[in-house]
Structures are given as C-alpha cells and as structure tokens.
Motif scaffolding. Structure first.
Motif, PDB file in Angstrom:
ATOM      1  N   TYR A 266      23.735  13.260  15.215  1.00 32.55           N
ATOM      2  CA  TYR A 266      23.072  12.764  14.010  1.00 32.55           C
ATOM      3  C   TYR A 266      22.437  13.894  13.199  1.00 32.55           C
ATOM      4  CZ  TYR A 266      23.497   7.939  15.616  1.00 32.55           C
ATOM      5  OH  TYR A 266      23.993   6.718  16.012  1.00 32.55           O
ATOM      6  N   LEU A 267      22.354  13.652  11.907  1.00 29.71           N
ATOM      7  CA  LEU A 267      21.564  14.456  10.986  1.00 29.71           C
ATOM      8  C   LEU A 267      20.237  13.730  10.798  1.00 29.71           C
ATOM      9  CD1 LEU A 267      21.457  16.803   8.814  1.00 29.71           C
ATOM     10  CD2 LEU A 267      22.440  15.143   7.219  1.00 29.71           C
ATOM     11  N   LEU A 268      19.128  14.431  11.055  1.00 29.87           N
ATOM     12  CA  LEU A 268      17.819  13.779  11.046  1.00 29.87           C
ATOM     13  C   LEU A 268      16.836  14.473  10.119  1.00 29.87           C
ATOM     14  CD1 LEU A 268      18.656  14.294  14.411  1.00 29.87           C
ATOM     15  CD2 LEU A 268      17.056  12.391  14.542  1.00 29.87           C
ATOM     16  N   GLY A 269      15.971  13.658   9.523  1.00 29.63           N
ATOM     17  CA  GLY A 269      14.798  14.150   8.817  1.00 29.63           C
ATOM     18  C   GLY A 269      13.577  13.623   9.541  1.00 29.63           C
TER      19      GLY A 269
ATOM     20  N   GLY B 175       3.348  16.042   8.474  1.00 31.77           N
ATOM     21  CA  GLY B 175       3.392  15.853   7.032  1.00 31.77           C
ATOM     22  C   GLY B 175       4.519  16.565   6.328  1.00 31.77           C
ATOM     23  N   GLU B 176       5.287  17.384   7.038  1.00 28.10           N
ATOM     24  CA  GLU B 176       6.426  18.070   6.454  1.00 28.10           C
ATOM     25  C   GLU B 176       7.705  17.586   7.114  1.00 28.10           C
ATOM     26  OE1 GLU B 176       6.048  22.277   6.564  1.00 28.10           O
ATOM     27  OE2 GLU B 176       4.210  22.308   5.350  1.00 28.10           O
ATOM     28  N   GLU B 177       8.789  17.602   6.343  1.00 31.39           N
ATOM     29  CA  GLU B 177      10.063  17.126   6.880  1.00 31.39           C
ATOM     30  C   GLU B 177      10.821  18.254   7.573  1.00 31.39           C
ATOM     31  OE1 GLU B 177      14.166  14.790   5.559  1.00 31.39           O
ATOM     32  OE2 GLU B 177      12.915  15.750   4.037  1.00 31.39           O
ATOM     33  N   TYR B 178      11.223  17.976   8.806  1.00 34.64           N
ATOM     34  CA  TYR B 178      12.034  18.909   9.586  1.00 34.64           C
ATOM     35  C   TYR B 178      13.439  18.337   9.653  1.00 34.64           C
ATOM     36  CZ  TYR B 178      13.865  21.247  13.783  1.00 34.64           C
ATOM     37  OH  TYR B 178      14.643  21.938  14.675  1.00 34.64           O
ATOM     38  N   VAL B 179      14.421  19.070   9.113  1.00 32.97           N
ATOM     39  CA  VAL B 179      15.810  18.615   9.068  1.00 32.97           C
ATOM     40  C   VAL B 179      16.594  19.313  10.174  1.00 32.97           C
ATOM     41  CG1 VAL B 179      17.921  18.490   7.686  1.00 32.97           C
ATOM     42  CG2 VAL B 179      15.683  18.185   6.588  1.00 32.97           C
ATOM     43  N   THR B 180      17.322  18.531  10.969  1.00 28.31           N
ATOM     44  CA  THR B 180      18.064  19.102  12.082  1.00 28.31           C
ATOM     45  C   THR B 180      19.280  18.243  12.394  1.00 28.31           C
ATOM     46  OG1 THR B 180      17.866  19.906  14.369  1.00 28.31           O
ATOM     47  CG2 THR B 180      16.739  17.846  13.823  1.00 28.31           C
ATOM     48  N   VAL B 181      20.184  18.776  13.195  1.00 28.63           N
ATOM     49  CA  VAL B 181      21.329  18.028  13.726  1.00 28.63           C
ATOM     50  C   VAL B 181      21.206  18.031  15.244  1.00 28.63           C
ATOM     51  CG1 VAL B 181      23.832  17.877  13.920  1.00 28.63           C
ATOM     52  CG2 VAL B 181      22.809  18.665  11.781  1.00 28.63           C
ATOM     53  N   LYS B 182      21.237  16.842  15.858  1.00 27.06           N
ATOM     54  CA  LYS B 182      21.082  16.715  17.310  1.00 27.06           C
ATOM     55  C   LYS B 182      21.895  15.532  17.828  1.00 27.06           C
ATOM     56  CE  LYS B 182      17.525  19.698  17.725  1.00 27.06           C
ATOM     57  NZ  LYS B 182      17.568  20.956  18.524  1.00 27.06           N
TER      58      LYS B 182
ATOM     59  N   ALA C  29      17.376  22.078  -2.700  1.00 31.21           N
ATOM     60  CA  ALA C  29      17.244  21.666  -4.094  1.00 31.21           C
ATOM     61  C   ALA C  29      16.735  20.238  -4.222  1.00 31.21           C
ATOM     62  CB  ALA C  29      18.577  21.816  -4.819  1.00 31.21           C
ATOM     63  N   VAL C  30      17.122  19.376  -3.279  1.00 32.56           N
ATOM     64  CA  VAL C  30      16.684  17.973  -3.346  1.00 32.56           C
ATOM     65  C   VAL C  30      15.439  17.728  -2.506  1.00 32.56           C
ATOM     66  CG1 VAL C  30      19.027  17.176  -3.782  1.00 32.56           C
ATOM     67  CG2 VAL C  30      18.185  17.232  -1.434  1.00 32.56           C
ATOM     68  N   ALA C  31      14.904  18.792  -1.902  1.00 32.26           N
ATOM     69  CA  ALA C  31      13.635  18.743  -1.162  1.00 32.26           C
ATOM     70  C   ALA C  31      13.706  17.896   0.094  1.00 32.26           C
ATOM     71  CB  ALA C  31      12.501  18.261  -2.065  1.00 32.26           C
ATOM     72  N   GLY C  32      14.862  17.857   0.753  1.00 36.38           N
ATOM     73  CA  GLY C  32      14.949  17.203   2.044  1.00 36.38           C
ATOM     74  C   GLY C  32      15.818  15.958   2.061  1.00 36.38           C
ATOM     75  N   LEU C  33      16.021  15.433   3.271  1.00 32.82           N
ATOM     76  CA  LEU C  33      16.868  14.248   3.435  1.00 32.82           C
ATOM     77  C   LEU C  33      16.210  12.979   2.905  1.00 32.82           C
ATOM     78  CD1 LEU C  33      18.398  14.612   7.033  1.00 32.82           C
ATOM     79  CD2 LEU C  33      19.489  15.104   4.842  1.00 32.82           C
ATOM     80  N   VAL C  34      14.895  12.859   3.073  1.00 34.25           N
ATOM     81  CA  VAL C  34      14.212  11.629   2.692  1.00 34.25           C
ATOM     82  C   VAL C  34      14.417  11.309   1.213  1.00 34.25           C
ATOM     83  CG1 VAL C  34      11.984  10.468   2.481  1.00 34.25           C
ATOM     84  CG2 VAL C  34      12.539  11.737   4.563  1.00 34.25           C
ATOM     85  N   PRO C  35      14.105  12.219   0.286  1.00 32.97           N
ATOM     86  CA  PRO C  35      14.351  11.904  -1.123  1.00 32.97           C
ATOM     87  C   PRO C  35      15.834  11.743  -1.441  1.00 32.97           C
ATOM     88  CG  PRO C  35      13.642  14.186  -0.875  1.00 32.97           C
ATOM     89  CD  PRO C  35      13.430  13.526   0.437  1.00 32.97           C
TER      90      PRO C  35
END
Length: 232
Positions: free
Chosen positions: A171-174, A179-186, A104-110
């Motif tokens: 960590y939770l990463l964006g 050009g696209e955000e990949y969200v993951t936990v590593k 809904a918020v379109a990723g971690l960055v925003p």
C-alpha cells in the motif's frame, strides 16, 4: 526444471520469496519450497506468474530456451514494469493514469480529497493494467529492492480504510505523525495490538512498525510500479 528457472528469475529481479508469493496470490512458502526442493509448480500458478510478470519469457520459463526476458534489450535500455494484481482485478485495455508530484500537491491527503483540483505533471498509458487512479514517485529505500527511490508506483485509492484492507498487500500510505503527513509504501499486516496495523518493509534493515489505524489518513493499493533503467 521450471522451479529452478523461477528462482533464477527472482534472483535476477531481486524479488524476495515473500513479495513474489504475495504478488501472484500463492500461499506463504509455496514458491520458496518448490524452488529450494526442486519440486514442480502447478499450471495455474505458472499462469499467475506469467500474468503478473509480463517481462518473463514464457518459452524460457517452460523450456529453458531463449532469453529469460521477453525483450532483454528493451528492459535494460527503457523501463521495467511490475504489476501487483489481486485475483479480483480486471484488465483495462487503455487508460490515461495521471502522474502527480507529491511535494507539489502537499501530500496524499489533499491529493485524495480532491484529485480533480490537482494538476498532474504527466499521464501514463500502459495497456492491460488493473484500474488505477493515479501515480506518484517513490522516495526512500524501505521497499528496496522491489522498489527504489525514483520508481513510480501506480495506485487505486481505498476509501474505507477500516474495512477494505487486503492483509499482506502493498500500500501507499499517508500517516499522521505529530500533525505532519508521512508518506510511505509498505506491506500491511494484522497487528497483535488492538486498533493498530503492522507496516512491513521489503528492506530488512527497516524494522516492522505498528501504527494506529486512525493515524492512516490516506490509503491506496499499489497496482504496478515502473523503473527507468537508462543505460549509458
């Protein structure tokens, strides 16, 4: 022995030695050696274990009497909470942690750029956790069995990505991927490649991957996780 019971607890929870040692601030291989060789575990380490793994019954750990979990029925029918504290963390008696929908918020960055502008779908209140900035649902199986798809991770934002990484922590990463955000936990570890960090999964079916530090556009230290264990 206490060390044997620690190994039994880890087996029941599906936690690897690496993740367990990492979560309690123990040196690499110290717990695995104690469990496998039947050696004693120091009182300070036991205190750290009980502080991090709050569902572990202290009486059972020390004496073998009673249930392995503090409240076995509650864990099976309600929720399982894991915490991942640093030694410098302080407890917060009460806090309302906003739970966000990443899609809904379109990723971690925003979300991290202006969290006040985002509407949380709910709030989480768990006493005696480290300070958290927010929470999101996890997707994918790269951190299984420590985390599985549908679990909730509670996080503390990292603003200085280049200088505030604690090596070996989760960590939770964006990440910017073409050009696209990949969200993951590593887990983040040091890389042999200059300007890169190594992303490490809990699930050994996922290979470690080096990424350029400049590609990490959003970063947060995972402080706790919640798993719902609804039983029919």
């Amino acid at each position: 022995m206490v060390s044997e019971r620690v190994g039994e607890y880890m087996a029941k929870k599906g936690i690897s030695y690496y993740a367990f040692e990492n979560s309690i601030g123990a040196s690499r291989g110290s717990i695995s050696k104690a469990v496998k060789d039947g050696k004693s575990i120091g009182s300070q380490v036991l205190e750290n274990i009980l502080a991090v793994y709050t569902d572990l019954n202290p009486t059972w750990l020390l004496t073998g009497q009673g249930n392995i979990f503090v409240d076995n029925e509650e864990i099976l029918n309600n929720k399982q909470i894991e915490t991942y504290r640093l030694r410098t963390d302080s407890y917060v008696e009460n806090q309302q942690i906003p739970l966000y929908d990443i899609e809904a918020v379109a990723g971690l960055v925003p979300l991290f750029q202006d969290s006040k502008a985002q509407d949380p779908i709910d709030h989480i209140s768990i006493p005696h956790l480290p300070k958290c900035d927010g929470a999101v649902y996890v997707t994918g199986d790269s951190m299984y069995p420590l985390l599985k798809s549908g679990d909730i991770v509670l996080y503390k934002e990292i603003h200085d990505v280049a200088n505030e990484i604690f090596w070996g922590e989760m960590y939770l990463l964006g990440i910017d991927m073409s050009g696209e955000e990949y969200v993951t936990v590593k887990y983040i570890q040091k890389s042999e490649n200059p300007g890169c960090v190594r992303l490490v999964s809990q699930n050994k079916h996922h290979q470690d991957k080096d990424v350029e530090l400049s590609k990490i556009k959003a970063l947060a230290l995972v402080k706790a996780s919640i798993r719902i264990n609804a039983m029919n």
